[in-house]
Write an enzyme that holds these catalytic residues in place. Structure first.
Site, PDB file in Angstrom:
ATOM      1  N   TRP A   1     -16.857  16.735  13.692  1.00 16.35           N
ATOM      2  CA  TRP A   1     -16.337  16.298  12.403  1.00 16.35           C
ATOM      3  C   TRP A   1     -17.089  16.934  11.243  1.00 16.35           C
ATOM      4  O   TRP A   1     -18.316  16.988  11.247  1.00 16.35           O
ATOM      5  CB  TRP A   1     -16.484  14.782  12.267  1.00 16.35           C
ATOM      6  CG  TRP A   1     -15.439  14.030  13.005  1.00 16.35           C
ATOM      7  CD1 TRP A   1     -14.307  14.543  13.584  1.00 16.35           C
ATOM      8  CD2 TRP A   1     -15.431  12.631  13.261  1.00 16.35           C
ATOM      9  NE1 TRP A   1     -13.593  13.545  14.175  1.00 16.35           N
ATOM     10  CE2 TRP A   1     -14.252  12.360  14.002  1.00 16.35           C
ATOM     11  CE3 TRP A   1     -16.280  11.583  12.927  1.00 16.35           C
ATOM     12  CZ2 TRP A   1     -13.920  11.081  14.415  1.00 16.35           C
ATOM     13  CZ3 TRP A   1     -15.946  10.317  13.343  1.00 16.35           C
ATOM     14  CH2 TRP A   1     -14.780  10.055  14.071  1.00 16.35           C
TER      15      TRP A   1
ATOM     16  N   GLU B   1      -5.333  -4.157   1.774  1.00 17.99           N
ATOM     17  CA  GLU B   1      -5.260  -5.148   2.867  1.00 17.99           C
ATOM     18  C   GLU B   1      -6.429  -6.125   2.859  1.00 17.99           C
ATOM     19  O   GLU B   1      -6.402  -7.129   3.559  1.00 17.99           O
ATOM     20  CB  GLU B   1      -5.271  -4.422   4.226  1.00 17.99           C
ATOM     21  CG  GLU B   1      -4.003  -3.701   4.581  1.00 17.99           C
ATOM     22  CD  GLU B   1      -3.944  -2.272   4.060  1.00 17.99           C
ATOM     23  OE1 GLU B   1      -4.596  -1.979   3.036  1.00 17.99           O
ATOM     24  OE2 GLU B   1      -3.232  -1.456   4.652  1.00 17.99           O
TER      25      GLU B   1
ATOM     26  N   THR C   1       0.874  -1.175   0.000  1.00 19.03           N
ATOM     27  CA  THR C   1       0.000   0.000   0.000  1.00 19.03           C
ATOM     28  C   THR C   1       0.903   1.214   0.000  1.00 19.03           C
ATOM     29  O   THR C   1       2.007   1.183   0.534  1.00 19.03           O
ATOM     30  CB  THR C   1      -0.902   0.060   1.248  1.00 19.03           C
ATOM     31  OG1 THR C   1      -0.073   0.141   2.390  1.00 19.03           O
ATOM     32  CG2 THR C   1      -1.782  -1.143   1.353  1.00 19.03           C
TER      33      THR C   1
ATOM     34  N   LYS D   1     -11.671  18.359  11.606  1.00 17.52           N
ATOM     35  CA  LYS D   1     -12.276  18.480  12.934  1.00 17.52           C
ATOM     36  C   LYS D   1     -12.358  19.954  13.290  1.00 17.52           C
ATOM     37  O   LYS D   1     -11.339  20.602  13.483  1.00 17.52           O
ATOM     38  CB  LYS D   1     -11.465  17.686  13.960  1.00 17.52           C
ATOM     39  CG  LYS D   1     -12.348  17.107  15.018  1.00 17.52           C
ATOM     40  CD  LYS D   1     -11.735  15.904  15.679  1.00 17.52           C
ATOM     41  CE  LYS D   1     -12.789  15.247  16.577  1.00 17.52           C
ATOM     42  NZ  LYS D   1     -12.248  14.226  17.417  1.00 17.52           N
TER      43      LYS D   1
HETATM   44  P1  ADP Z   1      -4.304   3.939  -0.652  1.00 19.45           P
HETATM   45  O1  ADP Z   1      -5.480   4.707  -1.183  1.00 19.45           O
HETATM   46  O2  ADP Z   1      -3.918   4.373   0.733  1.00 19.45           O
HETATM   47  O3  ADP Z   1      -3.182   3.803  -1.594  1.00 19.45           O
HETATM   48  P2  ADP Z   1      -5.873   1.572  -1.081  1.00 19.45           P
HETATM   49  O4  ADP Z   1      -5.760   1.671  -2.537  1.00 19.45           O
HETATM   50  O5  ADP Z   1      -5.762   0.263  -0.442  1.00 19.45           O
HETATM   51  O6  ADP Z   1      -4.778   2.456  -0.411  1.00 19.45           O
HETATM   52  O7  ADP Z   1      -7.200   2.315  -0.721  1.00 19.45           O
HETATM   53  C1  ADP Z   1      -8.043   1.949   0.310  1.00 19.45           C
HETATM   54  C2  ADP Z   1      -8.834   3.131   0.773  1.00 19.45           C
HETATM   55  O8  ADP Z   1      -9.572   3.738  -0.283  1.00 19.45           O
HETATM   56  C3  ADP Z   1      -9.867   2.777   1.794  1.00 19.45           C
HETATM   57  O9  ADP Z   1      -9.303   2.628   3.067  1.00 19.45           O
HETATM   58  C4  ADP Z   1     -10.824   3.961   1.694  1.00 19.45           C
HETATM   59  O10 ADP Z   1     -10.343   5.074   2.410  1.00 19.45           O
HETATM   60  C5  ADP Z   1     -10.788   4.297   0.229  1.00 19.45           C
HETATM   61  N1  ADP Z   1     -11.936   3.686  -0.469  1.00 19.45           N
HETATM   62  C6  ADP Z   1     -11.931   2.563  -1.191  1.00 19.45           C
HETATM   63  N2  ADP Z   1     -13.154   2.319  -1.723  1.00 19.45           N
HETATM   64  C7  ADP Z   1     -13.969   3.321  -1.312  1.00 19.45           C
HETATM   65  C8  ADP Z   1     -15.362   3.630  -1.503  1.00 19.45           C
HETATM   66  N3  ADP Z   1     -16.154   2.882  -2.262  1.00 19.45           N
HETATM   67  N4  ADP Z   1     -15.847   4.736  -0.890  1.00 19.45           N
HETATM   68  C9  ADP Z   1     -15.052   5.516  -0.127  1.00 19.45           C
HETATM   69  N5  ADP Z   1     -13.732   5.287   0.078  1.00 19.45           N
HETATM   70  C10 ADP Z   1     -13.196   4.202  -0.500  1.00 19.45           C
END
Ligand code: ADP
Length: 549
Positions: free
Chosen positions: A454, A340, A195, A449
Site C-alpha cells: 500500500w 453514518e 451519503t 496498491k
Molecule cells: P463522503 O465523503 O463519502 O460523502 P462522509 O461525508 O460521510 O461521506 O465522509 C466520511 C469520510 O470522510 C470518512 O469515511 C473518511 O474517509 C473521511 N474523513 C472524515 N474525517 C476525516 C479525518 N479527520 N481524517 C481523514 N479522513 C476523514
C-alpha cells in the site's frame, strides 16, 4: 442485529425521561435565551436573532406542519438550503414535532437529488430562494412532493413554477410561538441524511432522537476547551452535511452563539466574518482552511478571537495543522467520522504527555482517539481483528449508540455496510497505536496498491503540501502493467508561486519511500471537489484515464 438492551433483572429507579431533540431548544430558550443567532448574507444586512426567538419560531413551524401541511409523525420533510436561522428552525420544528428532517445537499448532481427525494418520499421541500431554479426543472420528476416552502418572506417570494409554493413566513404567520412538544419514544427517527455514495445509489442514514442527544453529550464532554456559553461558533460545514457535525445541537446545549455565514464566501470574506462576529470556534473541511491560510499568509493577518479550528471530512495536512497551531495560536481539532456515525467517532486531542511541541503536531495529524461510546476495531481482509501496535493496517469497524445499524429502506446497502456481528464497515483504512491514536491511512477506494504494497495517498499529499509553492495536492493510483498501480500526483500552485513537476519530485525525495515517488506530477489550476467540498478522486481518475474507469 445490533445489541439492544435486554430486560433488566432489577430495574433502576430513575426517571425514564426520553432523550428528545426538542429539549435542547427548550433548554437554550430558557437558560440561554438572549444568546444570538446571526445569519450573514453578502450584500444584505446581518439578521440577528436569539435562542428565545428561534424556539418560538420553531414552535410556529411545528404548528404549521401539523395544522396547515398535515405532516404526521414519522413523515419526511426535506430541506434544500444553506446555513441560516430558518434552517436551524427546521432542525427543531420538524424533528421536535416527531417528523423527520431530511437535509438534502443542493450541490449534488440532479439525478442524485431526484433519487434522494423520491427514495425518502419527502412530502414537502423547504428551500432557499436562490435554489428555486435548481429544483424547478426537477419538480416533474418528484411526484411525491406535495408542495414547496421557500425560505423567505412574502415580499421576497420569487415567481416560480414549483407546484404549491408558499413563502415560509406566510406559512408560519399567525401561529402561536408557544408549544408543548409531543412526548416521543427516544428511538423515534429524527433526521435523515444521504451519503453521497461513491458507488451505486446514495444511502440514507436515519438518526434517532436518542442517537442525536447522546452524540451531542459525547461532543460536549470531549470537546477540547469546551465551547460553552462564551463561545461563538461559525459552522462552515453546511447544515445539510452530516448534522453539520453536531453543532446545531451542541450550540443550544451549551448556550453558544451561532453564526451562519454566506455559503459562497471567498477566504477574504470568511476571514471578515470570523473577525466581525468574534468567532471562537469554526469547523470545516481542509480545503477551506488551506485557502484561508493562503489568504492570511499573503496579507500578513492574524485572528483576534479564533481559538479552535475543527477540521474533518478528509485528512488535514500536517502543514495546515502546524501553521494554525504554531503561527496563528489556534488549537486544531482533527475529528474523524462519517455521515453514518452522526458523525463524531474520534477526536484528535493529544494526551498530556504528547501535547507539547513539536510532537503535538504529529499527534494532531492523526484522527485521534475514540470518544466514549464509540467502540473501534481494525480488521484484515478476512475480518480478523488486528493489534493496536501502530503498524498493522486494516479497515475500521465501529459500533455504538450513534452509529448507523443499517440504511433507510435499503437492505442491500445494509448487508454490505454492517457485519453479521453488528459493526459498521467504514471503508477507511487505519492503524491504531498502543495509546489508541487512530491514524487514517486511506479510504479503501483511494488506496494505491503498488507491487502488492500500500501507498498511502494521504501521506503523499501531506508531504506534497509542505512544499512552499503547493496549495493543494491529490494522489491517485493509475493502472500499471507490472506494479498493478502506480501513484500520480496532482498539485495546485499556491497563489503567486510558480510550480513545476521536477521541484515537487525533488521535494518528495528523501521524505517518502523511493517507490512511493509518483510516476507523474501534474500541475493543475484547480482540483475537482465533491458536493461536500472534498477532493474528488473519482473525477481525477476519470480525467487521467477515461477508458479505465
Ligand atoms: P463522503 O465523503 O463519502 O460523502 P462522509 O461525508 O460521510 O461521506 O465522509 C466520511 C469520510 O470522510 C470518512 O469515511 C473518511 O474517509 C473521511 N474523513 C472524515 N474525517 C476525516 C479525518 N479527520 N481524517 C481523514 N479522513 C476523514
Amino acid at each position: 442485529m445490533t445489541a439492544t438492551a435486554v430486560a433488566p433483572a432489577l430495574a433502576g429507579l430513575m426517571m425514564d425521561r426520553s432523550l428528545q431533540i426538542s429539549r435542547l431548544i427548550d433548554h437554550a430558550a430558557l437558560w440561554h435565551g438572549d444568546i444570538e443567532i446571526v445569519t450573514q448574507r453578502t450584500g444584505a444586512p446581518d439578521e440577528r436573532s436569539t435562542y428565545r426567538e428561534v424556539r418560538a419560531r420553531s414552535a410556529q413551524l411545528a404548528h404549521a406542519l401539523a395544522e396547515r401541511l398535515h405532516v404526521a409523525a414519522g413523515e419526511r420533510v426535506a430541506t434544500f438550503a444553506w446555513n441560516t436561522q430558518r434552517h436551524l428552525e427546521l432542525y427543531y420544528g420538524v424533528s421536535g414535532s416527531g417528523a423527520v428532517l431530511h437535509t438534502v445537499n443542493p450541490r449534488l448532481f440532479a439525478p442524485q437529488i431526484v433519487y434522494i427525494i423520491n427514495h425518502a418520499r419527502d412530502r414537502f421541500v423547504f428551500l432557499d430562494a436562490d435554489l428555486v431554479p435548481v429544483l424547478e426543472p426537477l419538480a416533474a420528476q418528484l411526484p411525491a412532493v406535495e408542495g414547496y416552502v421557500v425560505l423567505c418572506g412574502e415580499a421576497e417570494m420569487p415567481a416560480t413554477s414549483l407546484p404549491n409554493a408558499v413563502a415560509y413566513e406566510s406559512l408560519i404567520a399567525g401561529l402561536p410561538g408557544e408549544i408543548e412538544w409531543p412526548e416521543l419514544d427516544e428511538r423515534t427517527a429524527s433526521s435523515l441524511c444521504y451519503t453521497s455514495g461513491t458507488t451505486g445509489n446514495p444511502k440514507g442514514v436515519l438518526y434517532s432522537h436518542r442517537s442525536t442527544i447522546l452524540h451531542t453529550f459525547a461532543q460536549a464532554a470531549s470537546w477540547q476547551a469546551g465551547p460553552g456559553s462564551q463561545a461563538a461558533i461559525l459552522p462552515v460545514v453546511p447544515l445539510f452535511h452530516a448534522n453539520a457535525w453536531g453543532l446545531p445541537y451542541l450550540a443550544p446545549m451549551q448556550g453558544s452563539k451561532l453564526v451562519f455565514a454566506d455559503p459562497h464566501l471567498d477566504p477574504a470574506e470568511l476571514y471578515g466574518a470570523l473577525e466581525r462576529e468574534q468567532v471562537t470556534l469554526t469547523c470545516g473541511v481542509p480545503t477551506i482552511w488551506l485557502r484561508l491560510l493562503d489568504y492570511l499568509e499573503r496579507n500578513d493577518l492574524r485572528f483576534s478571537s479564533l481559538k479552535l479550528l475543527g477540521v474533518g471530512g478528509s485528512a488535514p495536512p500536517r502543514a495546515l495543522i502546524e501553521a494554525f497551531e504554531v503561527k496563528y495560536g489556534v488549537t486544531v481539532l482533527n475529528a474523524w467520522g462519517m455521515t453514518e456515525t452522526s458523525p463524531a467517532c474520534t477526536y484528535g486531542t493529544p494526551r498530556p504527555a504528547h501535547d507539547v511541541l513539536p510532537q503535538r503536531i504529529d499527534y494532531k495529524t492523526r484522527a485521534g482517539r475514540a470518544l466514549f461510546g464509540v467502540e473501534i476495531r481494525i480488521v484484515d481482509d478476512d475480518g480478523a481483528s488486528l493489534p493496536f501496535d501502530g503498524v498493522a493496517q486494516g479497515e475500521i469497524h465501529v459500533r455504538g449508540p450513534w452509529i448507523a445499524a443499517g440504511y433507510f429502506e435499503d437492505d442491500e446497502a445494509t448487508a454490505r455496510g454492517v457485519t453479521a456481528d453488528g459493526w459498521l464497515r467504514t471503508g477507511d483504512i487505519a492503524s491504531i497505536d498502543t495509546h489508541g491514536y487512530v491514524q487514517i491511512r486511506d479510504r479503501s477506494k483511494d488506496v494505491i496498491k503498488s507491487g502488492g504494497e500500500w501507498i498511502s495517498s494521504i501521506e503523499l499529499e501531506n508531504v506534497a503540501v509542505a512544499h512552499p509553492a503547493v496549495a493543494e495536492a491529490a494522489a491517485i493510483g493509475i493502472p500499471h502493467p507490472t506494479w498493478s498501480e502506480r501513484p500520480v500526483l496532482y498539485v495546485v500552485a499556491a497563489q503567486g508561486h510558480e510550480l513545476d513537476a521536477a521541484s515537487v519530485i525533488a521535494f518528495l525525495d528523501g521524505k517518502v519511500a523511493k517507490w512511493w515517488i509518483p510516476d507523474e506530477v501534474i500541475v493543475v489550476a484547480e482540483l475537482p471537489h465533491t458536493a461536500t467540498g472534498k477532493i474528488s478522486k473519482r473525477t481525477l481518475r476519470e480525467r487521467y484515464a477515461p477508458a479505465a474507469t
